[in-house]
Motif scaffolding. Structure first.
Motif, PDB file in Angstrom:
ATOM      1  N   ASP A 127       8.437   1.644  -7.067  1.00 13.92           N
ATOM      2  CA  ASP A 127       7.553   0.547  -7.471  1.00 13.92           C
ATOM      3  C   ASP A 127       8.349  -0.730  -7.737  1.00 13.92           C
ATOM      4  O   ASP A 127       7.837  -1.844  -7.556  1.00 13.92           O
ATOM      5  N   GLY A 128       9.624  -0.595  -8.120  1.00 14.00           N
ATOM      6  CA  GLY A 128      10.480  -1.772  -8.267  1.00 14.00           C
ATOM      7  C   GLY A 128      10.741  -2.428  -6.924  1.00 14.00           C
ATOM      8  O   GLY A 128      10.675  -3.660  -6.787  1.00 14.00           O
ATOM      9  N   ILE A 129      11.000  -1.609  -5.909  1.00 10.38           N
ATOM     10  CA  ILE A 129      11.210  -2.136  -4.553  1.00 10.38           C
ATOM     11  C   ILE A 129       9.930  -2.791  -4.047  1.00 10.38           C
ATOM     12  O   ILE A 129       9.965  -3.881  -3.449  1.00 10.38           O
ATOM     13  N   CYS A 130       8.794  -2.145  -4.303  1.00 11.32           N
ATOM     14  CA  CYS A 130       7.515  -2.716  -3.870  1.00 11.32           C
ATOM     15  C   CYS A 130       7.290  -4.085  -4.521  1.00 11.32           C
ATOM     16  O   CYS A 130       6.795  -5.026  -3.874  1.00 11.32           O
ATOM     17  N   THR A 131       7.650  -4.209  -5.783  1.00 12.63           N
ATOM     18  CA  THR A 131       7.457  -5.484  -6.488  1.00 12.63           C
ATOM     19  C   THR A 131       8.355  -6.564  -5.911  1.00 12.63           C
ATOM     20  O   THR A 131       7.938  -7.724  -5.784  1.00 12.63           O
ATOM     21  N   THR A 181       0.833  -1.199   0.000  1.00 12.55           N
ATOM     22  CA  THR A 181       0.000   0.000   0.000  1.00 12.55           C
ATOM     23  C   THR A 181       0.871   1.254   0.000  1.00 12.55           C
ATOM     24  O   THR A 181       2.088   1.191   0.227  1.00 12.55           O
ATOM     25  N   ARG A 182       0.226   2.384  -0.248  1.00 12.97           N
ATOM     26  CA  ARG A 182       0.960   3.650  -0.221  1.00 12.97           C
ATOM     27  C   ARG A 182       1.570   3.900   1.157  1.00 12.97           C
ATOM     28  O   ARG A 182       2.688   4.397   1.285  1.00 12.97           O
ATOM     29  N   GLU A 183       0.790   3.574   2.177  1.00 10.76           N
ATOM     30  CA  GLU A 183       1.301   3.768   3.542  1.00 10.76           C
ATOM     31  C   GLU A 183       2.545   2.914   3.770  1.00 10.76           C
ATOM     32  O   GLU A 183       3.533   3.368   4.337  1.00 10.76           O
ATOM     33  N   GLU A 184       2.459   1.652   3.319  1.00 10.40           N
ATOM     34  CA  GLU A 184       3.623   0.767   3.489  1.00 10.40           C
ATOM     35  C   GLU A 184       4.808   1.264   2.674  1.00 10.40           C
ATOM     36  O   GLU A 184       5.967   1.181   3.108  1.00 10.40           O
ATOM     37  N   PRO A 190       5.844  -2.273   9.333  1.00 11.87           N
ATOM     38  CA  PRO A 190       6.711  -1.168   8.891  1.00 11.87           C
ATOM     39  C   PRO A 190       8.200  -1.471   9.016  1.00 11.87           C
ATOM     40  O   PRO A 190       8.972  -1.155   8.111  1.00 11.87           O
ATOM     41  N   GLU A 191       8.593  -2.081  10.143  1.00 12.29           N
ATOM     42  CA  GLU A 191      10.018  -2.373  10.315  1.00 12.29           C
ATOM     43  C   GLU A 191      10.491  -3.388   9.273  1.00 12.29           C
ATOM     44  O   GLU A 191      11.561  -3.233   8.676  1.00 12.29           O
ATOM     45  N   GLY A 192       9.677  -4.428   9.048  1.00  9.60           N
ATOM     46  CA  GLY A 192      10.063  -5.447   8.074  1.00  9.60           C
ATOM     47  C   GLY A 192      10.197  -4.882   6.675  1.00  9.60           C
ATOM     48  O   GLY A 192      11.160  -5.188   5.948  1.00  9.60           O
TER      49      GLY A 192
END
Length: 795
Positions: A482-486, A18-21, A457-459
């Motif tokens: 978005d690459g990190i999120c993926t 999510t955006r928050e994450e 959040p920490e993870g």
């Protein structure tokens, strides 16, 4: 029946960051911190800091969870309260040469000791030469020799005079190639032999009585001469011994002074004992220093016994030794005694051929061994346990190392103080703990590595920190947000839980490296989401040949699968085929046939030897469910067979037990089941659906087959409610679900599943103990009751 059943929506299936994450994706204060392993790190720190006996560490966990990285990190942080490092040497045992001695030194002092001993021997060569060429020594030596010569000359002169008075003299005669002393008589002032005298007797020139007298005198003097020569030999030996003593007395003060200087440098009782023995041997072996340098018959230097064999040299160690033993053979772990071939072809060993292994080399520090590799070496495992019990290593020739016999050297045991860290798979500690009673005493600290960690959040921050560190360390292209999120979403898929992140960071690192490759191929300076997805897709393509072959057999109708319509006693089950490095789901038909009888539920796979223990248990539970739900007022009298159609490999696990019970209940009720739905989940005897593994692969596997044959829009999968959190589906499947062309139904009970598959109400037992007419359970119970009556009447 128009009852609406719960179907999972895309929002329920979504696991995207999510955006928050995403806001937590920023550099961490400590990017080197081990991620997601607090329990294992606590165990590692405990084991490294407690130096008591038995506090060795046994690490267990899946490969790729950072086991070795954590070891390096914790050991780097380790600051010992005191220095346990020692230099270790092997030296000659002058009293028992077959038992070489082991000496211990402060770090760096072994090299110094070896150098000092070498300098001592070289210095003694000069001292011996100088002392033995001094006037003082020569005068005393010459005086002893002169006195001996004078005494010999006197005795020989007296004996010669005695012979002369009796008309005899000493002569030298040749026997073969040797000259020996003899006695011959004199006649008229000239020496003659007894042959000539006998001729003179025969001619009458000498009477026979005189000849006999000379003959008797000859033998008498021969005996006397032998005694004299024997006495002279003893006196010469005494003189030689006296000269040796003179050499020792001349050289002993210098040798003693040198040894005392060494004792002052190396203040240790065992070292002093060795130096005392060395001093005694040098004094006794002065002859070695008075001859020209010459090797012995084996080709070794005559000074080899004064050598120092350094087994462990910690002179350049600024930290405790850390050895990763990748090949834990007996030789590599505990050392060996090598052999040499002498000039004459003789195979021999001496103390200089003794070699230390990693157990000795790591003394004072840490020895890390993969337990699976260790257990392949039977001698290594038992010897390691013995070493940990005694704190001693006995260096021996490697088992089976020699074809020819070698000298039976038995060095003193080496004292070791190494912390052993064994690294094994997920269940290896449990297996060894229960199978070997020594494990609990020798490895008191288990460090278990998790394969997953909380998605919080920490993870997420730690994941981002790991990614950024990897990029920096290996010079990869940086990743976009978005690459990190993926990549993080890939970690969620590996964890198989929406609320967890995988700690298999070796796999995470691999996908980043491969995404970097594809980004560079596309001439992109950043690793974007698309590059990561391409990397995942291409990685799957490398491994999915078996999956493609299976799909081919299905599309060619070689493997029969029904994807629409309804049939009695047949249901689409789901299985996972794992190749270790790649797993995929596949549908298979599970069928059931029934008849009255007392055989119970027959597991065809078991009868064919293709059923594992867990699958057998699942079938027994299925039969228990029939008794629990239906056989209240009559005995269960059924002969039923359940089969995995076209299954030619062993089936294990109970994840198909719900599909098996649905097929069986359909056959009993004679109610057809939907073939456009596949089923997975295990059951208990109360009819509750239980979670199973591989849920993502199973759902994607059924969708894959549907899409290749015909996607009707009604197809889907029935899964256990508890497995919803484990569904981490690909973007392709998520999109199809969003379009309403594929469906996922979570259920909690067998009744819910039957209603979904049949479109009929399952029916609940009323207060009078009966099911409502026209319901599935009513039909099943009626059939079972009829079978019981048939068996009874037939009997």
């Amino acid at each position: 029946m128009n009852k609406k059943y719960r179907e999972l929506s895309v929002s329920e299936l979504n696991y995207s960051i999510t955006r928050e994450e995403a806001s937590y994706i920023k550099p961490m204060e400590d990017p080197l911190k081990i991620i997601g392993q607090p329990r294992a790190l606590n165990a590692l720190r405990l084991g490294t800091e407690i130096r008591a006996n038995g506090y060795n560490i046994f690490i267990s966990g899946l490969p790729g969870t950072g086991r070795y990285t954590a070891i390096r990190k914790v050991i780097e942080e380790y600051k010992p309260a005191e220095n346990h490092l020692k230099d270790i040497t092997c030296v000659y045992n002058f009293k028992k040469p077959e038992n070489p001695r082991i000496l211990y030194f402060k770090p760096g002092y072994a090299v110094k000791f070896k150098k000092e001993i070498h300098n001592l021997i070289e210095k003694l060569k000069t001292i011996v030469k100088a002392r033995l060429e001094s006037d003082s020594y020569k005068n005393r030596r010459d005086r002893i020799i002169s006195m001996r010569e004078q005494a010999e000359n006197r005795l020989l002169s007296e004996f010669s005079e005695k012979l002369s008075e009796d008309n005899f003299q000493i002569v030298s005669i040749t026997r073969g190639e040797t000259e020996v002393a003899d006695i011959t008589p004199m006649y008229k002032g000239e020496p003659v032999d007894f042959g000539e005298l006998q001729a003179m007797v025969a001619s009458g020139e000498m009477n026979e009585e005189e000849w006999r007298r000379l003959r008797e005198k000859y033998y008498h003097y021969i005996d006397e001469m032998r005694k004299l020569f024997l006495e002279l030999r003893k006196e010469r030996e005494a003189t030689e011994e006296e000269l040796k003593i003179l050499k020792k007395e001349t050289l002993k003060p210098d040798v003693h002074l040198e040894i005392e200087q060494l004792k002052a440098i190396f203040d240790n009782r065992k070292i002093h004992e060795y130096l005392d023995s060395l001093e005694d041997d040098i004094i006794e072996s002065i002859y070695l220093f008075t001859q020209e340098s010459k090797d012995n018959e084996k080709g070794a230097s005559r000074y080899v016994k004064y050598g120092v064999n350094i087994l462990v040299d910690n002179s350049d160690k600024s930290a405790v030794p850390v050895i990763f033993e990748n090949h834990p053979t007996y030789r590599n772990l505990f050392g060996t005694i090598e052999s040499k071939v002498g000039i004459s072809g003789e195979v021999y060993s001496d103390f200089m051929q003794i070699k230390a292994g990693s157990m000795i080399m790591s003394s004072g520090g840490f020895l890390i061994i993969n337990v699976e590799d260790l257990l392949q070496e039977r001698d290594s495992w038992y010897s390691l346990k013995r070493t940990l019990k005694t704190g001693m290593v006995e260096i021996q020739p490697s088992p089976g190392a020699y074809i020819f016999p070698v000298s039976a050297l038995k060095p003193e045991p080496v004292e070791v103080d190494a912390k052993v860290i064994l690294v094994g798979g997920e269940n290896m500690f449990d297996l060894l703990y229960h199978g070997d009673p020594d494990v609990s005493k020798l490895f008191k600290v288990p460090a278990e590595f998790e394969s997953e960690m909380p998605r919080n959040p920490e993870g997420i921050g730690r994941y981002a920190s790991f990614i950024q560190k990897l990029v920096g360390d290996e010079g990869l292209n940086p990743l976009t947000v978005d690459g990190i999120c993926t990549v993080i979403e890939y970690g969620i898929r590996l964890a198989e839980d929406k609320k967890k992140l995988s700690t298999k960071f070796s796999l995470i690192a691999d996908i980043i490296r491969e995404a970097n490759y594809w980004a560079q191929k596309a001439q992109k300076k950043m690793i974007e989401r698309e590059s990561v997805l391409v990397a995942i897709r291409e990685k799957n393509y490398l491994f999915n040949l078996a999956e493609e072959k299976f799909d081919q057999y299905v599309t060619e109708n070689k493997l029969l699968v029904r994807l629409k319509g309804k049939e009695v006693g047949r249901v689409n089950g789901l299985a996972v085929q794992s190749r270790g490095y790649y797993s995929f789901g596949k549908p298979l038909i599970i069928s059931a046939c029934i008849s009255p009888g007392e055989a119970g539920v027959i597991n065809i796979e078991r009868e064919a030897g293709l059923s594992g223990g867990l699958h057998d248990k699942g079938v027994f539970i299925l039969e228990g469910h029939l008794r629990n739900k239906y056989a209240h007022s009559f005995p269960l009298s059924i002969s039923a067979s359940i089969c995995f159609e076209q299954s030619y490999w062993e089936v294990d696990g109970d994840s198909a037990s719900s599909a098996e019970v649905f097929a069986l209940l359909s056959a009993l009720a004679q109610v057809p089941l939907r073939q456009d739905l596949a089923v997975t989940g295990s059951i208990n005897q109360m009819g509750e659906i239980q979670p199973v593994g591989g849920i993502t692969e199973k759902v994607e596997g059924f969708y894959r087959i549907c899409s290749k044959i015909e996607l009707t829009g009604t197809q889907g999968v029935i899964i256990p409610e508890q497995n919803v959190v484990n569904l981490i589906l690909s973007e392709e499947v998520m999109e199809i679900i969003r379009e309403g062309k594929f469906h996922i139904y979570p259920i909690r009970t067998v009744d819910e599943g039957m209603e979904l598959l049949t479109g009929m109400e399952a029916g609940k037992r009323a207060s009078d103990g009966t099911f409502p007419p026209g319901t599935v359970n009513y039909l099943i119970e009626k059939t079972l009751e009829q079978m019981a009556n048939s068996v009874k009447n037939y009997g």
